[in-house]
Design an enzyme around this catalytic site. Structure first.
Site, mmCIF file in Angstrom:
data_model
loop_
_atom_site.group_PDB
_atom_site.id
_atom_site.type_symbol
_atom_site.label_atom_id
_atom_site.label_comp_id
_atom_site.label_asym_id
_atom_site.label_seq_id
_atom_site.Cartn_x
_atom_site.Cartn_y
_atom_site.Cartn_z
ATOM 1 C CE LYS A 118 21.545 23.334 16.835
ATOM 2 N NZ LYS A 118 21.376 24.754 17.225
ATOM 3 C CE1 TYR A 170 16.937 24.780 13.452
ATOM 4 C CE2 TYR A 170 18.215 23.853 11.663
ATOM 5 C CZ TYR A 170 17.912 23.921 13.009
ATOM 6 O OH TYR A 170 18.587 23.130 13.903
ATOM 7 N NE ARG A 197 21.003 24.011 23.067
ATOM 8 C CZ ARG A 197 19.697 24.162 22.942
ATOM 9 N NH1 ARG A 197 18.977 24.713 23.915
ATOM 10 N NH2 ARG A 197 19.099 23.796 21.829
ATOM 11 C CG ASN A 205 22.768 25.832 20.450
ATOM 12 O OD1 ASN A 205 22.776 25.011 19.535
ATOM 13 N ND2 ASN A 205 21.691 26.517 20.768
ATOM 14 C CG HIS A 230 16.949 21.212 17.154
ATOM 15 N ND1 HIS A 230 16.323 22.431 17.114
ATOM 16 C CD2 HIS A 230 15.983 20.281 16.916
ATOM 17 C CE1 HIS A 230 15.026 22.249 16.856
ATOM 18 N NE2 HIS A 230 14.800 20.955 16.730
ATOM 19 C CD GLU A 265 11.681 20.056 15.618
ATOM 20 O OE1 GLU A 265 11.943 21.275 15.593
ATOM 21 O OE2 GLU A 265 12.036 19.308 16.570
#
Length: 145
Positions: free
Chosen positions: A9, A49, A102, A112, A115, A126
């Site tokens: 992320k 999402y 994380r 965090n 993913h 995905e």
């Protein structure tokens, strides 16, 4: 042989943690079979999402995920989903085990660091969101033959 999607992320990319996170995947025996550095548009983040659309954190998550570059990858290996989830740790870094990604690189439940797909069915949705078949390296078995 199982595959899972991984996203490093924007918070982890900005912290310079990308190399260490990828190193951990490989050190655990997960093979990186596709990899891209991208910046999600808000539309792409909303689409990815969409499963969380009715949740109170959805708008904030979309804004965060489109705030900077991310690295999307496909990881392959025996039990890849469970292994990746163990490496990542609990969604909330405060509850993640010591030594997990994380816990070490995340700052809160949204920021965090990573993913990962939570199930085979999720990974099947995905992975093609970010990669087409020609962008993913052949399975190990195909390379050995």
């Amino acid at each position: 042989m199982e595959r899972t999607l991984s996203i490093v992320k924007p918070d982890a990319v900005a912290k310079g943690a990308l190399g260490e996170i990828l190193r951990r995947f490989e050190a655990d025996g997960l093979r990186i079979v596709a990899l891209k550095l991208i910046r999600l548009t808000e539309e792409q983040a909303r689409g990815f999402y969409a499963v969380h659309k009715s949740r109170p954190f959805y708008a904030s998550l979309v804004k965060f995920m489109s705030s900077g570059p991310v690295v999307v990858s496909v990881l392959e290996g025996d039990d890849a989903i469970a292994r990746n989830r163990r490496l990542m740790g609990a969604t909330d870094p405060a509850n993640a085990a010591p030594g997990t990604i994380r816990r070490e690189f995340g700052s809160d439940i949204e920021r965090n660091a990573v993913h990962g797909s939570d199930a085979v069915a999720t990974a099947r949705v995905e992975i093609p969101y970010f990669f087409n078949a020609t962008e993913i390296q052949a399975p190990v078995e195909a390379l050995a033959g």
